[in-house]
Design a protein around this motif. Sequence first.
Motif, PDB file in Angstrom:
ATOM      1  N   GLU A  52       0.668  -1.241  -0.083  1.00  0.00           N
ATOM      2  CA  GLU A  52      -0.165  -0.004  -0.030  1.00  0.00           C
ATOM      3  C   GLU A  52       0.943   1.466   0.104  1.00  0.00           C
ATOM      4  O   GLU A  52       0.600   2.256  -0.635  1.00  0.00           O
ATOM      5  CB  GLU A  52      -0.847   0.020   1.171  1.00  0.00           C
ATOM      6  N   PHE A  53       1.964   1.071   0.640  1.00  0.00           N
ATOM      7  CA  PHE A  53       3.167   2.391   0.880  1.00  0.00           C
ATOM      8  C   PHE A  53       3.600   2.614  -0.580  1.00  0.00           C
ATOM      9  O   PHE A  53       3.607   3.731  -1.088  1.00  0.00           O
ATOM     10  CB  PHE A  53       3.755   2.005   1.779  1.00  0.00           C
ATOM     11  N   ALA A  54       3.856   1.460  -1.230  1.00  0.00           N
ATOM     12  CA  ALA A  54       4.394   1.749  -2.585  1.00  0.00           C
ATOM     13  C   ALA A  54       3.359   2.307  -3.819  1.00  0.00           C
ATOM     14  O   ALA A  54       3.859   2.871  -4.488  1.00  0.00           O
ATOM     15  CB  ALA A  54       5.208   0.277  -2.895  1.00  0.00           C
ATOM     16  N   LEU A  55       2.133   1.717  -3.223  1.00  0.00           N
ATOM     17  CA  LEU A  55       1.067   2.422  -4.369  1.00  0.00           C
ATOM     18  C   LEU A  55       0.800   3.655  -4.130  1.00  0.00           C
ATOM     19  O   LEU A  55       0.497   4.350  -5.206  1.00  0.00           O
ATOM     20  CB  LEU A  55      -0.196   1.418  -4.295  1.00  0.00           C
ATOM     21  N   ARG A  56       1.185   4.390  -2.781  1.00  0.00           N
ATOM     22  CA  ARG A  56       0.948   5.783  -2.657  1.00  0.00           C
ATOM     23  C   ARG A  56       1.975   6.650  -3.062  1.00  0.00           C
ATOM     24  O   ARG A  56       1.948   7.751  -2.745  1.00  0.00           O
ATOM     25  CB  ARG A  56       0.488   5.980  -1.145  1.00  0.00           C
ATOM     26  N   GLY A  57       3.244   5.975  -3.363  1.00  0.00           N
ATOM     27  CA  GLY A  57       4.112   6.663  -3.861  1.00  0.00           C
ATOM     28  C   GLY A  57       5.302   6.471  -3.230  1.00  0.00           C
ATOM     29  O   GLY A  57       6.573   7.333  -3.313  1.00  0.00           O
ATOM     30  N   GLY A  58       5.272   6.031  -2.050  1.00  0.00           N
ATOM     31  CA  GLY A  58       6.323   5.568  -1.068  1.00  0.00           C
ATOM     32  C   GLY A  58       6.838   7.018  -0.653  1.00  0.00           C
ATOM     33  O   GLY A  58       6.209   7.905  -0.018  1.00  0.00           O
ATOM     34  N   ALA A  59       8.018   7.219  -0.337  1.00  0.00           N
ATOM     35  CA  ALA A  59       8.741   8.398  -0.010  1.00  0.00           C
ATOM     36  C   ALA A  59       8.444   9.700  -0.487  1.00  0.00           C
ATOM     37  O   ALA A  59       8.656  10.840   0.012  1.00  0.00           O
ATOM     38  CB  ALA A  59      10.371   8.355  -0.033  1.00  0.00           C
ATOM     39  N   HIS A  60       7.737   9.515  -1.796  1.00  0.00           N
ATOM     40  CA  HIS A  60       7.506  10.861  -2.565  1.00  0.00           C
ATOM     41  C   HIS A  60       5.977  11.227  -2.245  1.00  0.00           C
ATOM     42  O   HIS A  60       5.648  12.207  -2.932  1.00  0.00           O
ATOM     43  CB  HIS A  60       7.760  10.467  -4.113  1.00  0.00           C
ATOM     44  N   GLU A  61       5.363  10.400  -1.540  1.00  0.00           N
ATOM     45  CA  GLU A  61       3.984  10.889  -1.184  1.00  0.00           C
ATOM     46  C   GLU A  61       3.842  12.205  -0.765  1.00  0.00           C
ATOM     47  O   GLU A  61       3.029  12.843  -1.204  1.00  0.00           O
ATOM     48  CB  GLU A  61       3.256   9.968  -0.135  1.00  0.00           C
ATOM     49  N   ASP A  62       4.533  12.813   0.184  1.00  0.00           N
ATOM     50  CA  ASP A  62       4.410  14.240   0.679  1.00  0.00           C
ATOM     51  C   ASP A  62       4.519  15.211  -0.438  1.00  0.00           C
ATOM     52  O   ASP A  62       3.611  16.203  -0.773  1.00  0.00           O
ATOM     53  CB  ASP A  62       5.169  14.594   1.681  1.00  0.00           C
ATOM     54  N   ILE A  63       5.596  14.896  -1.299  1.00  0.00           N
ATOM     55  CA  ILE A  63       5.884  15.785  -2.318  1.00  0.00           C
ATOM     56  C   ILE A  63       4.669  15.943  -3.660  1.00  0.00           C
ATOM     57  O   ILE A  63       4.271  16.942  -3.918  1.00  0.00           O
ATOM     58  CB  ILE A  63       7.172  15.427  -3.089  1.00  0.00           C
TER      59      ILE A  63
END
Length: 221
Positions: A208-219
């Motif tokens: 799920e974290f990877a699908l949300r964009g991982g570390a780039h989610e906040d950006i």
Amino acid sequence: MMHSADLPDTLAVFPLPRAILLPRARLPLHIFEPRYLQMFEDALKTPARLIGMIQPCPGQMDQSGTVSQSEDGLQAIGCAGRVTQFSETEDGRYMVTLSGLSRFRILGEISGFSPYRRCEVSWGGFERDLGAGESDPAFDRAGFLALLERFFLAQGLSTDWGSLQEAEDELLINSLSMLLEFEPEDKQALLEAPCLVTRRETLVTLIEFALRGGAHEDILQ
């Protein structure tokens, strides 16, 4: 059934980042470095034919912000596999299959003249690994496979969905935990999960974290 008391106190270890082995799962290896060829040949001479798979510790950052690439550190926990299949190539390399037996905890490294690394290990706390396969009564297989399909599509991956649908809970979760590409610390969390339910929950969180964009989610937000 094998007991932890039957396992050796010392173990040859194969440090490999992003490579984990889990009990009752199988890991294919391509062995070609001279030190690991020697390790493999020595393992075949022992009754148990065990090799310990373990991840190196991530590099440490010093005060200047430089990350050390030293391979000296090892994670505290790995998993031993028994050599169950192997074939030799014409140029002297080996294609090996390890069958996961039990996790272990490193007590200390053994110094000596061996070209590969050997450690004193403890098998305590991992008795469940030597027992029968685990089940996951709360496993929502349909929901999990739908999530997995989204992940594979996003990653450009393909698979045999029929085999995934037919696989037993433990084989499905453990195989995906070993095969899917995650960061080393995430792979270690999957390895150290105390039971199949926890490993499945961890795996779902990582997908799920990877699908949300991982570390780039906040950006992205």
